[in-house]
Design an enzyme around this catalytic site. Sequence first.
Site, PDB file in Angstrom:
ATOM      1  N   PRO A 128      57.230  68.668   2.710  1.00  0.00           N
ATOM      2  CA  PRO A 128      57.783  69.564   3.737  1.00  0.00           C
ATOM      3  C   PRO A 128      57.451  69.075   5.142  1.00  0.00           C
ATOM      4  O   PRO A 128      56.320  68.686   5.417  1.00  0.00           O
ATOM      5  CB  PRO A 128      57.090  70.896   3.439  1.00  0.00           C
ATOM      6  CG  PRO A 128      56.712  70.815   2.002  1.00  0.00           C
ATOM      7  CD  PRO A 128      56.384  69.377   1.748  1.00  0.00           C
ATOM      8  N   GLU A 129      58.450  69.075   6.012  1.00  0.00           N
ATOM      9  CA  GLU A 129      58.252  68.707   7.405  1.00  0.00           C
ATOM     10  C   GLU A 129      58.221  69.990   8.237  1.00  0.00           C
ATOM     11  O   GLU A 129      58.203  71.089   7.691  1.00  0.00           O
ATOM     12  CB  GLU A 129      59.350  67.736   7.829  1.00  0.00           C
ATOM     13  CG  GLU A 129      59.382  66.484   6.940  1.00  0.00           C
ATOM     14  CD  GLU A 129      60.475  65.498   7.301  1.00  0.00           C
ATOM     15  OE1 GLU A 129      60.854  65.426   8.482  1.00  0.00           O
ATOM     16  OE2 GLU A 129      60.953  64.788   6.397  1.00  0.00           O
TER      17      GLU A 129
ATOM     18  N   LYS B  76      52.535  70.165  10.499  1.00  0.00           N
ATOM     19  CA  LYS B  76      52.919  70.497   9.131  1.00  0.00           C
ATOM     20  C   LYS B  76      51.947  71.473   8.477  1.00  0.00           C
ATOM     21  O   LYS B  76      52.035  71.741   7.278  1.00  0.00           O
ATOM     22  CB  LYS B  76      53.012  69.221   8.291  1.00  0.00           C
ATOM     23  CG  LYS B  76      54.066  68.233   8.788  1.00  0.00           C
ATOM     24  CD  LYS B  76      54.103  66.987   7.921  1.00  0.00           C
ATOM     25  CE  LYS B  76      55.072  65.955   8.479  1.00  0.00           C
ATOM     26  NZ  LYS B  76      55.115  64.723   7.641  1.00  0.00           N
TER      27      LYS B  76
ATOM     28  N   HIS C  50      50.016  75.160 -13.078  1.00  0.00           N
ATOM     29  CA  HIS C  50      49.772  74.515 -11.789  1.00  0.00           C
ATOM     30  C   HIS C  50      49.414  75.502 -10.672  1.00  0.00           C
ATOM     31  O   HIS C  50      49.486  75.141  -9.495  1.00  0.00           O
ATOM     32  CB  HIS C  50      50.990  73.682 -11.401  1.00  0.00           C
ATOM     33  CG  HIS C  50      51.321  72.615 -12.394  1.00  0.00           C
ATOM     34  ND1 HIS C  50      50.484  71.552 -12.661  1.00  0.00           N
ATOM     35  CD2 HIS C  50      52.403  72.456 -13.217  1.00  0.00           C
ATOM     36  CE1 HIS C  50      51.030  70.778 -13.575  1.00  0.00           C
ATOM     37  NE2 HIS C  50      52.192  71.307 -13.932  1.00  0.00           N
TER      38      HIS C  50
ATOM     39  N   ARG D 119      51.049  68.286  -8.141  1.00  0.00           N
ATOM     40  CA  ARG D 119      50.282  67.048  -7.922  1.00  0.00           C
ATOM     41  C   ARG D 119      48.861  67.281  -7.423  1.00  0.00           C
ATOM     42  O   ARG D 119      48.067  66.338  -7.338  1.00  0.00           O
ATOM     43  CB  ARG D 119      51.026  66.136  -6.948  1.00  0.00           C
ATOM     44  CG  ARG D 119      52.400  65.704  -7.446  1.00  0.00           C
ATOM     45  CD  ARG D 119      52.927  64.555  -6.620  1.00  0.00           C
ATOM     46  NE  ARG D 119      54.278  64.190  -6.989  1.00  0.00           N
ATOM     47  CZ  ARG D 119      54.934  63.143  -6.501  1.00  0.00           C
ATOM     48  NH1 ARG D 119      54.349  62.356  -5.608  1.00  0.00           N
ATOM     49  NH2 ARG D 119      56.163  62.875  -6.878  1.00  0.00           N
TER      50      ARG D 119
ATOM     51  N   ARG E 159      58.116  53.373   3.333  1.00  0.00           N
ATOM     52  CA  ARG E 159      58.912  54.590   3.321  1.00  0.00           C
ATOM     53  C   ARG E 159      60.399  54.266   3.207  1.00  0.00           C
ATOM     54  O   ARG E 159      60.909  53.415   3.928  1.00  0.00           O
ATOM     55  CB  ARG E 159      58.679  55.417   4.600  1.00  0.00           C
ATOM     56  CG  ARG E 159      57.214  55.717   4.907  1.00  0.00           C
ATOM     57  CD  ARG E 159      56.540  56.498   3.793  1.00  0.00           C
ATOM     58  NE  ARG E 159      57.141  57.797   3.615  1.00  0.00           N
ATOM     59  CZ  ARG E 159      56.778  58.888   4.299  1.00  0.00           C
ATOM     60  NH1 ARG E 159      55.833  58.815   5.216  1.00  0.00           N
ATOM     61  NH2 ARG E 159      57.357  60.050   4.054  1.00  0.00           N
TER      62      ARG E 159
END
Length: 273
Positions: A2-3, A59, A92, A111, A263
């Site tokens: 997410p940005e 962020k 999770h 993750r 990237r």
Amino acid sequence: MPEKPEVMTVVKALSPRIKSKTITGCNVRWDNIIAKPESSTFSKKIIGEKIEDLDTRGKFIVIKLTNYVLLIHLRMEGKFTFRKVGEEFEKHEHVEFILDNELSWRYRDVRKFGKMYLLDKDNYLDVLPLCELGKEFYDDELDGKYLYSKIHNKGLPIKTVLLDQSIIAGIGNIYDDEILFLSKIKPMRKASTITHKECDNICFYTKKVLGEAEKMGGTTIRSFTSEEGVHGLFQNKLLVHGKGGSKCPVCGNILIKTKIGGRGTHYCSRCQK
């Protein structure tokens, strides 16, 4: 990951559900998510704290409590879920905050890369991790003069430099591609070659792209959702990111996909000189 627009969308979704609630319990099921303080101390300190306000910085989600500030960085896969207190945990769901309305607010992260910090309220902007962040996209001080002063002596590609959170906070890989395309700047150009005028353009399109994305709820790519049932729409406006091999929307040239600094990068070799 997410940005800035996605993080702002998360905060808008969370705010009506958790603002003004008091945290009556905390259950940390994966200690590494708690960056500061140690997880048992984190759990003890946060109990009894009232959620007074929610904001963002770069962020980071910034949750202002009675005496502390809770910072949350979602990293690659972080999401929030709401359950009934006592409901069985899913695989999770790693951190649980029990609110005084008998709601279980949970942090879910496949993750386990996300991080949480509980910092003193009086100086949280002056210590790590927030003290190292650069200007926000909506900051009046983010202009060509500021950007040029930060990048004119850097030999790295401009694509890489724009991902440096100490310069502009909140730009990630998706919006980096879009900003450089609209600015007509090739992503592998050295930052030191970017002119004053080009810095003006980068700042203009940073404000434009991130502002529009924030209004549209961010970009839903891969597994990002801001919160249960909330999806961004800005992916429908993307011009180049993720479109390698397709035609450029401006000139019809085939868009190139490559890697810069590890990237994935998408650009038009004709429009971006």
